[in-house]
Motif scaffolding. Structure first.
Motif, PDB file in Angstrom:
ATOM      1  N   GLY A  99      15.950 -54.848 -61.541  1.00 53.48           N
ATOM      2  CA  GLY A  99      16.370 -53.631 -62.219  1.00 53.48           C
ATOM      3  C   GLY A  99      15.797 -52.364 -61.615  1.00 53.48           C
TER       4      GLY A  99
ATOM      5  N   SER B 101      18.424 -50.959 -59.414  1.00 48.87           N
ATOM      6  CA  SER B 101      19.498 -50.366 -60.203  1.00 48.87           C
ATOM      7  C   SER B 101      19.074 -48.993 -60.721  1.00 48.87           C
ATOM      8  CB  SER B 101      19.857 -51.277 -61.383  1.00 48.87           C
ATOM      9  OG  SER B 101      20.410 -52.495 -60.951  1.00 48.87           O
ATOM     10  N   GLU B 102      17.821 -48.889 -61.155  1.00 49.86           N
ATOM     11  CA  GLU B 102      17.295 -47.604 -61.626  1.00 49.86           C
ATOM     12  C   GLU B 102      17.238 -46.598 -60.491  1.00 49.86           C
ATOM     13  OE1 GLU B 102      14.457 -49.597 -65.097  1.00 49.86           O
ATOM     14  OE2 GLU B 102      13.560 -48.807 -63.260  1.00 49.86           O
TER      15      GLU B 102
ATOM     16  N   ALA C 234      20.770 -45.362 -59.962  1.00 47.80           N
ATOM     17  CA  ALA C 234      21.199 -44.545 -61.094  1.00 47.80           C
ATOM     18  C   ALA C 234      20.564 -43.161 -61.053  1.00 47.80           C
ATOM     19  CB  ALA C 234      20.856 -45.248 -62.407  1.00 47.80           C
TER      20      ALA C 234
ATOM     21  N   SER D 229      22.003 -57.836 -61.607  1.00 50.62           N
ATOM     22  CA  SER D 229      21.718 -56.557 -62.261  1.00 50.62           C
ATOM     23  C   SER D 229      22.882 -55.588 -62.051  1.00 50.62           C
ATOM     24  CB  SER D 229      20.430 -55.933 -61.705  1.00 50.62           C
ATOM     25  OG  SER D 229      20.129 -54.709 -62.354  1.00 50.62           O
TER      26      SER D 229
ATOM     27  N   GLY E 236      23.601 -51.267 -62.846  1.00 47.71           N
ATOM     28  CA  GLY E 236      23.071 -50.000 -63.326  1.00 47.71           C
ATOM     29  C   GLY E 236      24.172 -48.972 -63.505  1.00 47.71           C
TER      30      GLY E 236
ATOM     31  N   PRO F  10      19.833 -43.993 -67.709  1.00 53.95           N
ATOM     32  CA  PRO F  10      20.713 -45.073 -67.254  1.00 53.95           C
ATOM     33  C   PRO F  10      20.786 -46.243 -68.223  1.00 53.95           C
ATOM     34  CG  PRO F  10      18.615 -45.204 -66.123  1.00 53.95           C
ATOM     35  CD  PRO F  10      18.577 -43.938 -66.933  1.00 53.95           C
TER      36      PRO F  10
ATOM     37  N   ILE G  27      20.789 -50.154 -67.927  1.00 54.14           N
ATOM     38  CA  ILE G  27      20.381 -51.109 -66.892  1.00 54.14           C
ATOM     39  C   ILE G  27      20.430 -52.529 -67.444  1.00 54.14           C
ATOM     40  CG2 ILE G  27      18.567 -51.825 -65.281  1.00 54.14           C
ATOM     41  CD1 ILE G  27      19.647 -49.055 -64.633  1.00 54.14           C
TER      42      ILE G  27
ATOM     43  N   ASP H   7      19.686 -56.396 -66.428  1.00 53.46           N
ATOM     44  CA  ASP H   7      18.849 -57.076 -65.420  1.00 53.46           C
ATOM     45  C   ASP H   7      18.380 -58.398 -65.996  1.00 53.46           C
ATOM     46  OD1 ASP H   7      17.050 -57.784 -63.416  1.00 53.46           O
ATOM     47  OD2 ASP H   7      15.499 -56.381 -64.079  1.00 53.46           O
TER      48      ASP H   7
ATOM     49  N   GLY I 109      18.680 -52.074 -71.425  1.00 53.94           N
ATOM     50  CA  GLY I 109      17.665 -51.135 -70.949  1.00 53.94           C
ATOM     51  C   GLY I 109      16.845 -50.497 -72.047  1.00 53.94           C
TER      52      GLY I 109
END
Length: 359
Positions: free
Chosen positions: A125, A128-129, A132, A166, A168, A175, A177, A179, A322
């Motif tokens: 994650g 992904s963060e 984002a 994952s 995002g 965001p 997320i 994961d 998230g």
């Protein structure tokens, strides 16, 4: 479950940084690894947090992971990239590869990035963060070559890695997320349980004779209260989540992140030694699609509608992906990172072996 000690965030991050510096990592590399591991703990993903420090140092000493590596682009198609991590620390080479993919997606509107030969990349994650934060949607499939831990649906023998997935979604308020590992529990959660942490669900593991189990020895075999765990030491396996659904997604993670990237799949392997993560990431820019404003409005409306659902328990509102991590992150910044005595001693023993005093 053993009682916990709460370590202040800055103190823990500094300590872990010094451990990796003493092990031969450059200061920036050590700081990145430490920041990622502590960040995983802050998000509540203790399975990918500082519990990993002793194992990472073991891998470094064995030559399974190599300090100071730089991700290398081996195929450049503009909107797609193939990157070799050269068995560097995953937190470092995966960040480098992700930064390249983010830049290309901002330029072209989309980028497909295939990464192979990465050391354990940690909490998926995080990447992904990262995307984002740059306004990009991202989708990630991961496998672990050389790591056979998970039984397919209907089986008792290991065939899959824990194969994380994952997604995002960037929104102005923060965001969304998603994961998770495609196994019922990540291997790191078995590690945490073996060190006196949160116990496993009763059906997390399956023994060689097909019985459900929550005993970490099913995966590791016998082990001392403090010390290394050998994932290949037990005769059982982790189970895939969601029966055939999680098993099918794990299979596709091996196909996409293992076969397509050139990383190799979880097996067959004769002997567990070096493992490597493969990663297939898709980065998308809603701005280039011409739908950024409408996408964000539709996404925000949908989030609000989902969260307005009447909960089963009035004290436990419906959440979107998230939110649990955000709540834990805020709380642990105040209270510190909770570690069991076994985990803390294992980290301190590793530090002592490198001449690093415990705080």
């Amino acid at each position: 479950m053993s009682p916990t000690t709460h370590i202040p965030v800055a103190q823990l991050e500094s300590f872990v940084t010094r451990i990796f510096e003493a092990a031969g990592c450059a200061p920036a590399e050590a700081a990145r690894i430490s920041n990622h591991l502590v960040g995983a703990n802050l998000a509540g993903h203790d399975s990918h947090g500082v519990d990993r420090v002793p194992r990472y140092i073991e891998w470094l000493r064995a030559g399974y992971v190599i300090a100071g590596q730089q991700a290398e682009v081996v195929t450049d198609g503009g909107g797609f990239l193939v990157v070799d991590g050269k068995f560097g620390f995953g937190q470092v080479v995966t960040e480098q590869a992700t930064r390249l993919a983010i830049a290309r997606a901002k330029e072209h509107g989309a980028c497909i990035m295939a990464l192979r030969n990465s050391g354990h990349l940690g909490r998926l994650g995080d990447y992904s963060e990262m995307a984002a934060a740059e306004g990009l949607i991202s989708i990630h499939f991961v496998n672990v070559a050389g790591s056979v831990l998970v039984a397919p649906f209907g089986g008792v023998e290991r065939r899959f890695s824990t194969a994380p997935f994952s997604v995002g979604i960037p929104l102005p308020e923060g965001p969304v997320i998603l994961d998770f590992a495609t196994s019922l529990v990540a291997e790191g959660k078995v590690l945490v349980a073996s060190n006196g942490g949160k116990k496993l669900p009763a059906n997390a593991l399956v023994t060689a004779d097909g019985q459900m189990s929550s005993d970490p020895r099913t995966l590791y075999g016998d082990y001392a209260p403090v010390g290394p765990r050998t994932p290949g030491g037990g005769t059982g396996a982790i189970r895939a989540f969601g029966d055939h659904k999680g098993s099918g997604l794990a299979f596709m993670c091996e196909m996409l992140a293992g076969c397509l990237t050139g990383n190799g799949t979880s097996g067959p392997v004769k002997e567990r030694g070096r493992i490597s993560n493969g990663l297939l990431s898709i980065h998308l820019s809603a701005k280039h699609f011409g739908t950024e404003a409408s996408f964000q409005q539709a996404a925000r409306d949908y989030v609000e509608w989902v969260k307005s659902c009447r909960p089963i328990n009035p004290d436990e509102p419906v959440l979107v992906p998230g939110e649990v991590e955000n709540t834990r992150r805020a709380a642990r910044h105040v209270s510190g990172v909770p570690l069991t005595p076994e985990t803390w001693k294992s980290i301190c023993d590793t530090a002592a072996s490198l001449g690093v005093p415990a705080p």
